[in-house]
Design a protein around this motif. Sequence first.
Motif, PDB file in Angstrom:
ATOM      1  N   VAL A   1       0.864  -1.180   0.000  1.00 48.32           N
ATOM      2  CA  VAL A   1       0.000   0.000   0.000  1.00 48.32           C
ATOM      3  C   VAL A   1       0.904   1.234   0.000  1.00 48.32           C
ATOM      4  CG1 VAL A   1      -1.820   1.250   1.217  1.00 48.32           C
ATOM      5  CG2 VAL A   1      -1.737  -1.249   1.336  1.00 48.32           C
ATOM      6  N   GLN A   2       0.667   2.137  -0.937  1.00 47.11           N
ATOM      7  CA  GLN A   2       1.464   3.363  -1.058  1.00 47.11           C
ATOM      8  C   GLN A   2       0.570   4.564  -0.758  1.00 47.11           C
ATOM      9  OE1 GLN A   2       4.773   3.503  -1.915  1.00 47.11           O
ATOM     10  NE2 GLN A   2       4.853   1.284  -2.006  1.00 47.11           N
ATOM     11  N   LEU A   3       0.954   5.365   0.201  1.00 45.88           N
ATOM     12  CA  LEU A   3       0.238   6.599   0.529  1.00 45.88           C
ATOM     13  C   LEU A   3       1.229   7.747   0.433  1.00 45.88           C
ATOM     14  CD1 LEU A   3      -2.335   8.033   1.598  1.00 45.88           C
ATOM     15  CD2 LEU A   3      -1.423   7.667   3.890  1.00 45.88           C
ATOM     16  N   THR A   4       0.945   8.701  -0.431  1.00 45.10           N
ATOM     17  CA  THR A   4       1.830   9.850  -0.625  1.00 45.10           C
ATOM     18  C   THR A   4       1.046  11.129  -0.375  1.00 45.10           C
ATOM     19  OG1 THR A   4       3.063   8.628  -2.310  1.00 45.10           O
ATOM     20  CG2 THR A   4       3.358  11.013  -2.260  1.00 45.10           C
ATOM     21  N   ASP A   5       1.576  11.965   0.515  1.00 50.08           N
ATOM     22  CA  ASP A   5       0.971  13.273   0.762  1.00 50.08           C
ATOM     23  C   ASP A   5       1.390  14.205  -0.359  1.00 50.08           C
ATOM     24  OD1 ASP A   5      -0.273  12.565   3.200  1.00 50.08           O
ATOM     25  OD2 ASP A   5       1.633  12.795   4.254  1.00 50.08           O
TER      26      ASP A   5
ATOM     27  N   ASN B   1      -2.360  10.736  -2.673  1.00 42.81           N
ATOM     28  CA  ASN B   1      -2.450  10.077  -3.980  1.00 42.81           C
ATOM     29  C   ASN B   1      -3.703   9.210  -4.103  1.00 42.81           C
ATOM     30  OD1 ASN B   1      -1.357   8.288  -2.070  1.00 42.81           O
ATOM     31  ND2 ASN B   1      -0.268   7.122  -3.625  1.00 42.81           N
ATOM     32  N   TRP B   2      -4.392   8.929  -3.013  1.00 40.82           N
ATOM     33  CA  TRP B   2      -5.629   8.146  -3.038  1.00 40.82           C
ATOM     34  C   TRP B   2      -6.842   9.013  -3.387  1.00 40.82           C
ATOM     35  CZ3 TRP B   2      -6.564   2.901  -2.211  1.00 40.82           C
ATOM     36  CH2 TRP B   2      -5.430   2.136  -1.924  1.00 40.82           C
ATOM     37  N   ARG B   3      -6.697  10.315  -3.360  1.00 37.91           N
ATOM     38  CA  ARG B   3      -7.825  11.216  -3.621  1.00 37.91           C
ATOM     39  C   ARG B   3      -8.043  11.356  -5.127  1.00 37.91           C
ATOM     40  NH1 ARG B   3     -11.403  13.588   0.024  1.00 37.91           N
ATOM     41  NH2 ARG B   3     -12.114  15.574  -0.756  1.00 37.91           N
ATOM     42  N   SER B   4      -9.188  10.939  -5.601  1.00 38.44           N
ATOM     43  CA  SER B   4      -9.539  11.104  -7.011  1.00 38.44           C
ATOM     44  C   SER B   4     -10.777  11.994  -7.079  1.00 38.44           C
ATOM     45  CB  SER B   4      -9.817   9.747  -7.671  1.00 38.44           C
ATOM     46  OG  SER B   4     -11.028   9.198  -7.190  1.00 38.44           O
TER      47      SER B   4
ATOM     48  N   ARG C   1       4.249   5.341   3.659  1.00 34.03           N
ATOM     49  CA  ARG C   1       3.707   6.702   3.598  1.00 34.03           C
ATOM     50  C   ARG C   1       4.860   7.656   3.314  1.00 34.03           C
ATOM     51  NH1 ARG C   1      -0.704   9.790   7.173  1.00 34.03           N
ATOM     52  NH2 ARG C   1      -0.720  11.678   5.910  1.00 34.03           N
ATOM     53  N   THR C   2       4.677   8.463   2.291  1.00 31.28           N
ATOM     54  CA  THR C   2       5.706   9.416   1.884  1.00 31.28           C
ATOM     55  C   THR C   2       5.170  10.827   2.078  1.00 31.28           C
ATOM     56  OG1 THR C   2       6.474   7.851   0.220  1.00 31.28           O
ATOM     57  CG2 THR C   2       7.225  10.113   0.005  1.00 31.28           C
ATOM     58  N   THR C   3       5.914  11.627   2.845  1.00 34.01           N
ATOM     59  CA  THR C   3       5.585  13.026   3.057  1.00 34.01           C
ATOM     60  C   THR C   3       6.845  13.821   2.743  1.00 34.01           C
ATOM     61  OG1 THR C   3       4.079  12.415   4.842  1.00 34.01           O
ATOM     62  CG2 THR C   3       4.711  14.722   4.704  1.00 34.01           C
ATOM     63  N   GLY C   4       6.854  14.487   1.594  1.00 28.91           N
ATOM     64  CA  GLY C   4       8.049  15.217   1.171  1.00 28.91           C
ATOM     65  C   GLY C   4       9.222  14.253   1.004  1.00 28.91           C
ATOM     66  N   ASP C   5      10.270  14.469   1.804  1.00 28.94           N
ATOM     67  CA  ASP C   5      11.446  13.588   1.753  1.00 28.94           C
ATOM     68  C   ASP C   5      11.381  12.473   2.787  1.00 28.94           C
ATOM     69  OD1 ASP C   5      12.515  15.053  -0.315  1.00 28.94           O
ATOM     70  OD2 ASP C   5      13.648  16.395   1.019  1.00 28.94           O
ATOM     71  N   ASP C   6      10.382  12.506   3.678  1.00 32.52           N
ATOM     72  CA  ASP C   6      10.248  11.494   4.722  1.00 32.52           C
ATOM     73  C   ASP C   6       9.467  10.293   4.206  1.00 32.52           C
ATOM     74  OD1 ASP C   6      11.525  13.176   6.519  1.00 32.52           O
ATOM     75  OD2 ASP C   6       9.634  14.058   7.224  1.00 32.52           O
ATOM     76  N   VAL C   7      10.018   9.110   4.452  1.00 29.76           N
ATOM     77  CA  VAL C   7       9.358   7.865   4.061  1.00 29.76           C
ATOM     78  C   VAL C   7       9.241   6.987   5.301  1.00 29.76           C
ATOM     79  CG1 VAL C   7       9.471   5.811   2.615  1.00 29.76           C
ATOM     80  CG2 VAL C   7      10.282   7.996   1.718  1.00 29.76           C
ATOM     81  N   ILE C   8       8.027   6.602   5.613  1.00 30.98           N
ATOM     82  CA  ILE C   8       7.766   5.726   6.749  1.00 30.98           C
ATOM     83  C   ILE C   8       7.184   4.425   6.204  1.00 30.98           C
ATOM     84  CG2 ILE C   8       6.440   5.414   8.875  1.00 30.98           C
ATOM     85  CD1 ILE C   8       6.313   8.509   9.040  1.00 30.98           C
TER      86      ILE C   8
END
Length: 196
Positions: free
Chosen positions: A112-116, A123-126, A165-172
């Motif tokens: 599951v990939q979530l990117t702010d 990225n899930w918002r359509s 989860r990716t927020t800017g340069d942070d990846v968790i």
Amino acid sequence: MRALKITGWIILSLVATIAVALVVLVVAPKSYLGLLQAQLNAATGYQLNVDTLQVDLFPPRLAATELQLRNPDIAENQQLLTVAQLELNIDAGRYLTAAPTWWQASATGINVQLTDLDEGSTNWRSSATAKAASTTDQESPGQNTASSPLYHFSKINIADLSFTRTTGDDVITLAVSELKLTKAPEEHLQVQLTAN
């Protein structure tokens, strides 16, 4: 005598119709995969790709491999969700008797990939999910969703789950080796989790 003959023809027609429907379901599962993909796209805006799909009727079972879900509204060609293997088994007897639990599922190799995104969404918002969310917010908050088929599972097994989860340069990243959800008849939920 005439009523018996008419009844026989009705029964024969019904059996023939059911036989044709079963042949279509078993022989050509990909033929209705396109319908499923179109319905998902219309409801959510997401695109679903499936490598193989298998449908068994006795016992009722649906199996799919290499599922990929992406949001075409996002410029990057990033997969929102990938699943290596998914299987859904239905206990038809329990379903027909309206038992509280009548299906079980298993899935492996889930990513599951979530990117702010910069504009504050993900990225899930359509466009379709945004419209559905605004409609849901206007409905009454006291609606009961417990009758949904989603809540009638008896067991869900998930193996090799990765959530990023990716927020800017942070990846968790959260990695789960195994997650088992088992619902007891008295509606208690047992959760077993093995994480890396």
